[in-house]
Design a protein around this motif. Structure first.
Motif, PDB file in Angstrom:
ATOM      1  N   UNK A  38       0.734  -1.197  -0.074  1.00  0.00           N
ATOM      2  CA  UNK A  38      -0.078  -0.025   0.168  1.00  0.00           C
ATOM      3  C   UNK A  38       0.716   1.346  -0.007  1.00  0.00           C
ATOM      4  N   UNK A  39       0.193   2.294  -0.165  1.00  0.00           N
ATOM      5  CA  UNK A  39       0.972   3.655  -0.119  1.00  0.00           C
ATOM      6  C   UNK A  39       1.844   3.976   1.205  1.00  0.00           C
ATOM      7  N   UNK A  40       0.875   3.792   2.213  1.00  0.00           N
ATOM      8  CA  UNK A  40       1.465   3.798   3.537  1.00  0.00           C
ATOM      9  C   UNK A  40       2.466   2.966   4.063  1.00  0.00           C
ATOM     10  N   UNK A  41       2.335   1.491   3.448  1.00  0.00           N
ATOM     11  CA  UNK A  41       3.668   0.558   3.642  1.00  0.00           C
ATOM     12  C   UNK A  41       4.645   1.002   2.790  1.00  0.00           C
ATOM     13  N   UNK A  42       4.571   1.766   1.641  1.00  0.00           N
ATOM     14  CA  UNK A  42       5.620   2.023   0.888  1.00  0.00           C
ATOM     15  C   UNK A  42       6.334   3.209   1.387  1.00  0.00           C
ATOM     16  N   UNK A  43       5.703   4.216   1.796  1.00  0.00           N
ATOM     17  CA  UNK A  43       6.372   5.507   2.512  1.00  0.00           C
ATOM     18  C   UNK A  43       7.174   4.924   3.614  1.00  0.00           C
ATOM     19  N   UNK A  44       6.646   3.910   4.427  1.00  0.00           N
ATOM     20  CA  UNK A  44       7.232   3.535   5.831  1.00  0.00           C
ATOM     21  C   UNK A  44       8.759   2.795   5.332  1.00  0.00           C
TER      22      UNK A  44
ATOM     23  N   UNK B  50      15.410   2.070  12.739  1.00  0.00           N
ATOM     24  CA  UNK B  50      15.059   0.757  13.390  1.00  0.00           C
ATOM     25  C   UNK B  50      13.541   0.679  13.646  1.00  0.00           C
ATOM     26  N   UNK B  51      13.207   1.841  14.417  1.00  0.00           N
ATOM     27  CA  UNK B  51      11.627   1.640  15.009  1.00  0.00           C
ATOM     28  C   UNK B  51      10.813   1.325  13.629  1.00  0.00           C
ATOM     29  N   UNK B  52      11.009   2.442  12.729  1.00  0.00           N
ATOM     30  CA  UNK B  52      10.285   2.048  11.731  1.00  0.00           C
ATOM     31  C   UNK B  52      10.163   0.840  10.861  1.00  0.00           C
ATOM     32  N   UNK B  53      11.514   0.108  11.033  1.00  0.00           N
ATOM     33  CA  UNK B  53      11.399  -1.199  10.370  1.00  0.00           C
ATOM     34  C   UNK B  53      10.815  -2.255  11.241  1.00  0.00           C
ATOM     35  N   UNK B  54      10.860  -2.020  12.644  1.00  0.00           N
ATOM     36  CA  UNK B  54       9.999  -3.035  13.483  1.00  0.00           C
ATOM     37  C   UNK B  54       8.499  -2.708  13.284  1.00  0.00           C
ATOM     38  N   UNK B  55       8.113  -1.424  12.996  1.00  0.00           N
ATOM     39  CA  UNK B  55       6.434  -1.027  12.841  1.00  0.00           C
ATOM     40  C   UNK B  55       6.295  -1.853  11.361  1.00  0.00           C
ATOM     41  N   UNK B  56       6.949  -1.475  10.510  1.00  0.00           N
ATOM     42  CA  UNK B  56       6.728  -2.285   9.126  1.00  0.00           C
ATOM     43  C   UNK B  56       6.189  -3.711   9.470  1.00  0.00           C
ATOM     44  N   UNK B  57       7.351  -4.280   9.956  1.00  0.00           N
ATOM     45  CA  UNK B  57       7.434  -5.962   9.939  1.00  0.00           C
ATOM     46  C   UNK B  57       6.208  -6.416  10.988  1.00  0.00           C
ATOM     47  N   UNK B  58       5.928  -5.473  12.022  1.00  0.00           N
ATOM     48  CA  UNK B  58       5.012  -5.915  13.079  1.00  0.00           C
ATOM     49  C   UNK B  58       3.589  -5.604  12.334  1.00  0.00           C
ATOM     50  N   UNK B  59       3.230  -4.683  11.891  1.00  0.00           N
ATOM     51  CA  UNK B  59       1.861  -4.282  11.510  1.00  0.00           C
ATOM     52  C   UNK B  59       1.741  -4.430   9.907  1.00  0.00           C
ATOM     53  N   UNK B  60       2.684  -4.233   8.875  1.00  0.00           N
ATOM     54  CA  UNK B  60       2.565  -4.156   7.532  1.00  0.00           C
ATOM     55  C   UNK B  60       3.032  -4.958   6.724  1.00  0.00           C
TER      56      UNK B  60
END
Length: 407
Positions: free
Chosen positions: A197-203, A333-343
């Protein structure tokens, strides 16, 4: 026998993005030449030579991969061009641009021609996967060293020319975009409902950018005091990463010799950014890698602080920048964890509470892959990387391989 699944959709928007990618690669090449010419004109032939040497080495490695892939591809998927002409184009370092133009030609047929549309779409997907991988290789072998050199020169001269600013901007965008494009290419092996998604791509774009920037800064600062020490540092760390990749075992190329070339290029990518090369859960490998990179970059920054002259005012503005480097890395690193935890696609499947044929075959992790009746129309190289990146369990890997090869 696995059911046939429709290939990824390719329409006018995708064609426009492919054209934009080709234009960006061309612009980046001209920017590198312009920057090198500016160095030579201002009396710095060494910097110009180093910039051109990095460009030549990256191009040669990408052209070698492109040629090896063309030789191993099914004859039906090769461009209708004489082999000698293809060889000449790669020797002239034009193989990648030829692939891009050929992809635009096939993409045009997919968008506007109705005959055999599905086969053309499969052909286009095959070509796009290779272009995405070649773009990633050339970007990391060229743009990341160029970025380090550019930042070093700006810090060394304490001023930034217009060409340098534009070069850094395009290089940072190319690096982060190539990672995003590569990830989206791998996702095309998943069902359409798992497209990014667009949000996932941005993160995804941001966390790669925030992790790469501090790494480039640490290398440039270290080079500011010990220019030749960077070559020693790169050699030692690259060798360690090459051995790490070799121990994990890879099966990307068609034969052992080219596989070593692939591992060598992956080690260069790992010198700047995370790149998964082994199947199975990546958590522990990722922790080891990011821990090592954090310690290594921190030591490089501390070496600069220790080696700079006491009371130096020339680079006093760098102190706030250096102080922000660690929070920037931790934010990445925090954004990466966010991506793999929710996206991440695994999470999407678990949230929807669905199970697919991979799960039913023996304990897959919830990722549903495309399967094709025509094995020749599946890009085996990127298929292997997709299995690696999305960490299938062994039974699911076997099921995916059997489904892709079933006739």
């Amino acid at each position: 026998m696995s059911p046939r699944t429709a290939p990824p959709r390719f329409g006018p928007l995708q064609l426009a993005l492919a054209a934009a990618g080709t234009a960006a690669a061309t612009l980046d090449l001209f920017m590198d030449g312009w920057v090198a010419a500016q160095y030579a004109r201002r009396g710095h032939p060494g910097w110009a030579a180093l910039s051109l040497a990095v460009l030549a080495a990256a191009s040669a490695a990408a052209q070698a991969c492109s040629w090896l892939w063309l030789r191993s591809d099914p004859p039906a998927l090769r461009p209708a061009v004489p082999v000698l002409l293809l060889a000449a184009l790669h020797l002239l370092q034009l193989g990648f641009f030829f692939r891009c133009l050929y992809a635009l030609k096939v993409g045009w047929r997919v968008c506007w021609a109705k005959a055999e549309e599905e086969d053309e779409r499969r052909h286009m997907a095959f070509i796009s996967h290779d272009i995405s991988m070649l773009r990633l290789f050339e970007t990391f072998l060229e743009n990341t060293p160029q970025l380090t050199l550019l930042l070093y020169i700006i810090l060394r001269t304490n001023k930034a020319e217009l060409s340098q600013g534009l070069g850094m901007g395009t290089a940072f965008l190319c690096v982060s975009w190539s990672l995003l494009d590569y990830h989206q290419s791998l996702r095309s092996f998943l069902q359409d409902k798992y497209e990014l998604s667009l949000g996932s791509s941005i993160v995804y774009f941001l966390w790669n950018l925030f992790l790469i920037c501090p790494r480039i800064l640490a290398l440039a600062l270290f080079a500011l005091l010990w220019p030749y020490g960077v070559a020693v540092h790169f050699s030692l760390v690259w060798l360690a990463l090459f051995l790490w990749v070799s121990l994990q075992g890879t099966d990307f190329m068609e034969s052992p010799g080219p596989e070593q070339l692939y591992r060598a290029m992956v080690a260069v990518i790992l010198y700047f950014s995370w790149f998964n090369v082994a199947r199975g859960r990546t958590l522990h490998r990722s922790i080891i890698y990011h821990g090592f990179m954090l310690v290594d970059s921190t030591l490089l920054g501390l070496a600069w602080l220790w080696g700079r002259a006491p009371g130096e005012e020339e680079h006093s503005y760098l102190m706030p920048v250096v102080s922000a480097a660690l929070p920037c890395y931790l934010l990445g690193l925090g954004l990466r964890v966010t991506y793999y935890k929710w996206l991440h696609p695994n999470v999407l499947v678990q949230q929807e509470g669905r199970y697919d044929e991979v799960d039913a075959s023996g304990g897959g992790d919830g990722v549903e892959f495309r399967s094709f009746l025509e094995p020749d129309l599946v890009n085996r190289r990127m298929q292997w990387l997709a299995q690696t990146h999305f960490s299938l369990s062994q039974p699911a890997q076997e099921h995916f391989q059997n489904g892709a090869a079933a006739v």
